[in-house]
Motif scaffolding. Structure first.
Motif, PDB file in Angstrom:
ATOM      1  N   ALA A 179       0.823  -1.215   0.000  1.00  0.00           N
ATOM      2  CA  ALA A 179       0.000   0.000   0.000  1.00  0.00           C
ATOM      3  C   ALA A 179       0.856   1.263   0.000  1.00  0.00           C
ATOM      4  O   ALA A 179       0.549   2.226  -0.713  1.00  0.00           O
ATOM      5  CB  ALA A 179      -0.958  -0.007   1.192  1.00  0.00           C
ATOM      6  N   TYR A 190      -9.706  -4.337   1.799  1.00  0.00           N
ATOM      7  CA  TYR A 190      -9.071  -3.178   1.186  1.00  0.00           C
ATOM      8  C   TYR A 190     -10.129  -2.187   0.727  1.00  0.00           C
ATOM      9  O   TYR A 190     -11.281  -2.551   0.481  1.00  0.00           O
ATOM     10  CB  TYR A 190      -8.168  -3.582   0.013  1.00  0.00           C
ATOM     11  CG  TYR A 190      -8.920  -4.203  -1.143  1.00  0.00           C
ATOM     12  CD1 TYR A 190      -9.448  -3.407  -2.150  1.00  0.00           C
ATOM     13  CD2 TYR A 190      -9.110  -5.573  -1.212  1.00  0.00           C
ATOM     14  CE1 TYR A 190     -10.148  -3.975  -3.206  1.00  0.00           C
ATOM     15  CE2 TYR A 190      -9.804  -6.145  -2.259  1.00  0.00           C
ATOM     16  CZ  TYR A 190     -10.322  -5.335  -3.251  1.00  0.00           C
ATOM     17  OH  TYR A 190     -11.031  -5.901  -4.293  1.00  0.00           O
ATOM     18  N   ARG A 230     -15.556   4.892  -4.212  1.00  0.00           N
ATOM     19  CA  ARG A 230     -15.127   3.970  -3.148  1.00  0.00           C
ATOM     20  C   ARG A 230     -15.297   2.557  -3.690  1.00  0.00           C
ATOM     21  O   ARG A 230     -16.395   2.147  -4.041  1.00  0.00           O
ATOM     22  CB  ARG A 230     -15.954   4.173  -1.881  1.00  0.00           C
ATOM     23  CG  ARG A 230     -15.536   3.255  -0.746  1.00  0.00           C
ATOM     24  CD  ARG A 230     -16.392   3.508   0.502  1.00  0.00           C
ATOM     25  NE  ARG A 230     -16.104   2.556   1.549  1.00  0.00           N
ATOM     26  CZ  ARG A 230     -15.213   2.728   2.514  1.00  0.00           C
ATOM     27  NH1 ARG A 230     -14.509   3.837   2.561  1.00  0.00           N
ATOM     28  NH2 ARG A 230     -15.024   1.814   3.439  1.00  0.00           N
ATOM     29  N   GLU A 232     -14.318  -1.375  -2.590  1.00  0.00           N
ATOM     30  CA  GLU A 232     -13.813  -2.162  -1.471  1.00  0.00           C
ATOM     31  C   GLU A 232     -14.011  -3.644  -1.723  1.00  0.00           C
ATOM     32  O   GLU A 232     -14.830  -4.044  -2.540  1.00  0.00           O
ATOM     33  CB  GLU A 232     -14.474  -1.732  -0.165  1.00  0.00           C
ATOM     34  CG  GLU A 232     -15.981  -1.801  -0.168  1.00  0.00           C
ATOM     35  CD  GLU A 232     -16.575  -1.167   1.071  1.00  0.00           C
ATOM     36  OE1 GLU A 232     -16.309  -1.683   2.181  1.00  0.00           O
ATOM     37  OE2 GLU A 232     -17.283  -0.169   0.935  1.00  0.00           O
ATOM     38  N   ILE A 292      -5.073   3.243  -1.902  1.00  0.00           N
ATOM     39  CA  ILE A 292      -5.565   2.034  -1.240  1.00  0.00           C
ATOM     40  C   ILE A 292      -5.214   2.068   0.254  1.00  0.00           C
ATOM     41  O   ILE A 292      -4.167   2.570   0.638  1.00  0.00           O
ATOM     42  CB  ILE A 292      -4.978   0.760  -1.896  1.00  0.00           C
ATOM     43  CG1 ILE A 292      -5.671  -0.494  -1.380  1.00  0.00           C
ATOM     44  CG2 ILE A 292      -3.474   0.693  -1.714  1.00  0.00           C
ATOM     45  CD1 ILE A 292      -5.304  -1.763  -2.133  1.00  0.00           C
ATOM     46  N   THR A 293      -6.134   1.542   1.052  1.00  0.00           N
ATOM     47  CA  THR A 293      -5.844   1.236   2.450  1.00  0.00           C
ATOM     48  C   THR A 293      -6.155  -0.241   2.634  1.00  0.00           C
ATOM     49  O   THR A 293      -7.062  -0.775   1.990  1.00  0.00           O
ATOM     50  CB  THR A 293      -6.687   2.075   3.449  1.00  0.00           C
ATOM     51  OG1 THR A 293      -8.066   1.870   3.167  1.00  0.00           O
ATOM     52  CG2 THR A 293      -6.354   3.545   3.343  1.00  0.00           C
ATOM     53  N   VAL A 294      -5.384  -0.899   3.473  1.00  0.00           N
ATOM     54  CA  VAL A 294      -5.583  -2.329   3.704  1.00  0.00           C
ATOM     55  C   VAL A 294      -5.649  -2.617   5.193  1.00  0.00           C
ATOM     56  O   VAL A 294      -5.028  -1.930   5.998  1.00  0.00           O
ATOM     57  CB  VAL A 294      -4.463  -3.185   3.060  1.00  0.00           C
ATOM     58  CG1 VAL A 294      -4.503  -3.092   1.556  1.00  0.00           C
ATOM     59  CG2 VAL A 294      -3.098  -2.795   3.574  1.00  0.00           C
ATOM     60  N   ASN A 343       0.558   3.723  -3.131  1.00  0.00           N
ATOM     61  CA  ASN A 343       0.066   5.080  -2.908  1.00  0.00           C
ATOM     62  C   ASN A 343       1.106   6.143  -3.224  1.00  0.00           C
ATOM     63  O   ASN A 343       0.756   7.263  -3.586  1.00  0.00           O
ATOM     64  CB  ASN A 343      -0.448   5.238  -1.480  1.00  0.00           C
ATOM     65  CG  ASN A 343      -1.710   4.435  -1.249  1.00  0.00           C
ATOM     66  OD1 ASN A 343      -2.431   4.084  -2.180  1.00  0.00           O
ATOM     67  ND2 ASN A 343      -1.978   4.113   0.002  1.00  0.00           N
ATOM     68  N   ARG A 377      -5.090   4.923 -10.603  1.00  0.00           N
ATOM     69  CA  ARG A 377      -5.767   4.161  -9.556  1.00  0.00           C
ATOM     70  C   ARG A 377      -5.978   5.027  -8.334  1.00  0.00           C
ATOM     71  O   ARG A 377      -5.206   5.932  -8.039  1.00  0.00           O
ATOM     72  CB  ARG A 377      -4.947   2.927  -9.161  1.00  0.00           C
ATOM     73  CG  ARG A 377      -4.765   1.918 -10.274  1.00  0.00           C
ATOM     74  CD  ARG A 377      -6.038   1.096 -10.457  1.00  0.00           C
ATOM     75  NE  ARG A 377      -5.931   0.216 -11.590  1.00  0.00           N
ATOM     76  CZ  ARG A 377      -5.745  -1.092 -11.507  1.00  0.00           C
ATOM     77  NH1 ARG A 377      -5.638  -1.662 -10.331  1.00  0.00           N
ATOM     78  NH2 ARG A 377      -5.679  -1.816 -12.588  1.00  0.00           N
ATOM     79  N   HIS A 424     -10.239   1.250  -1.946  1.00  0.00           N
ATOM     80  CA  HIS A 424      -9.703   2.286  -2.839  1.00  0.00           C
ATOM     81  C   HIS A 424     -10.694   3.433  -2.738  1.00  0.00           C
ATOM     82  O   HIS A 424     -11.898   3.236  -2.973  1.00  0.00           O
ATOM     83  CB  HIS A 424      -9.665   1.815  -4.293  1.00  0.00           C
ATOM     84  CG  HIS A 424      -8.618   0.802  -4.595  1.00  0.00           C
ATOM     85  ND1 HIS A 424      -7.313   1.138  -4.827  1.00  0.00           N
ATOM     86  CD2 HIS A 424      -8.692  -0.539  -4.729  1.00  0.00           C
ATOM     87  CE1 HIS A 424      -6.619   0.043  -5.095  1.00  0.00           C
ATOM     88  NE2 HIS A 424      -7.433  -0.990  -5.033  1.00  0.00           N
ATOM     89  N   GLU A 425     -10.213   4.620  -2.401  1.00  0.00           N
ATOM     90  CA  GLU A 425     -11.139   5.740  -2.240  1.00  0.00           C
ATOM     91  C   GLU A 425     -10.479   7.035  -2.663  1.00  0.00           C
ATOM     92  O   GLU A 425      -9.320   7.288  -2.349  1.00  0.00           O
ATOM     93  CB  GLU A 425     -11.576   5.831  -0.775  1.00  0.00           C
ATOM     94  CG  GLU A 425     -12.718   6.776  -0.543  1.00  0.00           C
ATOM     95  CD  GLU A 425     -13.323   6.610   0.837  1.00  0.00           C
ATOM     96  OE1 GLU A 425     -14.487   6.971   0.987  1.00  0.00           O
ATOM     97  OE2 GLU A 425     -12.634   6.133   1.765  1.00  0.00           O
TER      98      GLU A 425
END
Length: 134
Positions: free
Chosen positions: A23, A91, A104, A106, A71-73, A27, A68, A93-94
């Motif tokens: 991530a 995860y 958003r 997910e 992302i947060t995981v 990012n 893209r 993606h936002e």
């Protein structure tokens, strides 16, 4: 002349670290760090029943990933037996999409990791959709 040290790709010392490292690189747009997080013969399953070599997707990573969303995981479960681990992670993606509208996306990924001879963990099978698609 003083030589400037190049940043080293951070590698995962345990399975839980792998997606965090991914991530951060994703990012930051550091697509050169991504190949080191995958085993040489790794597969990615973007569509059920259609695994493709990760190397094929990483070859064009800079172009395919530049638009893209960040992302947060969150690692939910890790099951380890010897040098193999099953990693279940949520995860998200936002961010703003191409038209400026907030998006958003997910899901829950199910990935298989392996520990290499060097002691670092790498993804062998990347399955971002987990079992959410038939």
């Amino acid at each position: 002349m003083t030589e400037i040290a190049q940043p080293e790709t951070r590698l995962a010392r345990n399975p839980e670290e792998l997606l965090e490292i991914f991530a951060v690189a994703f990012n930051a747009g550091d697509y050169t760090a991504l190949p080191g997080l995958f085993a040489p013969d790794a597969l990615q399953v973007m569509q059920p029943g259609q695994p493709i070599p990760v190397a094929a997707t990483l070859d064009n990573a800079a172009q395919s990933l530049e638009h893209r969303l960040p992302i947060t995981v969150n690692v939910r479960h890790v099951y380890t037996v010897g040098d193999i681990a099953l990693l279940i992670a949520d995860y998200v993606h936002e961010g703003p999409g191409p038209d400026g509208e907030q998006l958003r996306i997910e899901g829950t990924a199910a990935d298989i990791l392996v520990r290499g001879a060097d002691g670092y963990w790498r993804c062998l099978i990347s399955n971002p959709a987990g079992t959410t698609r038939a």
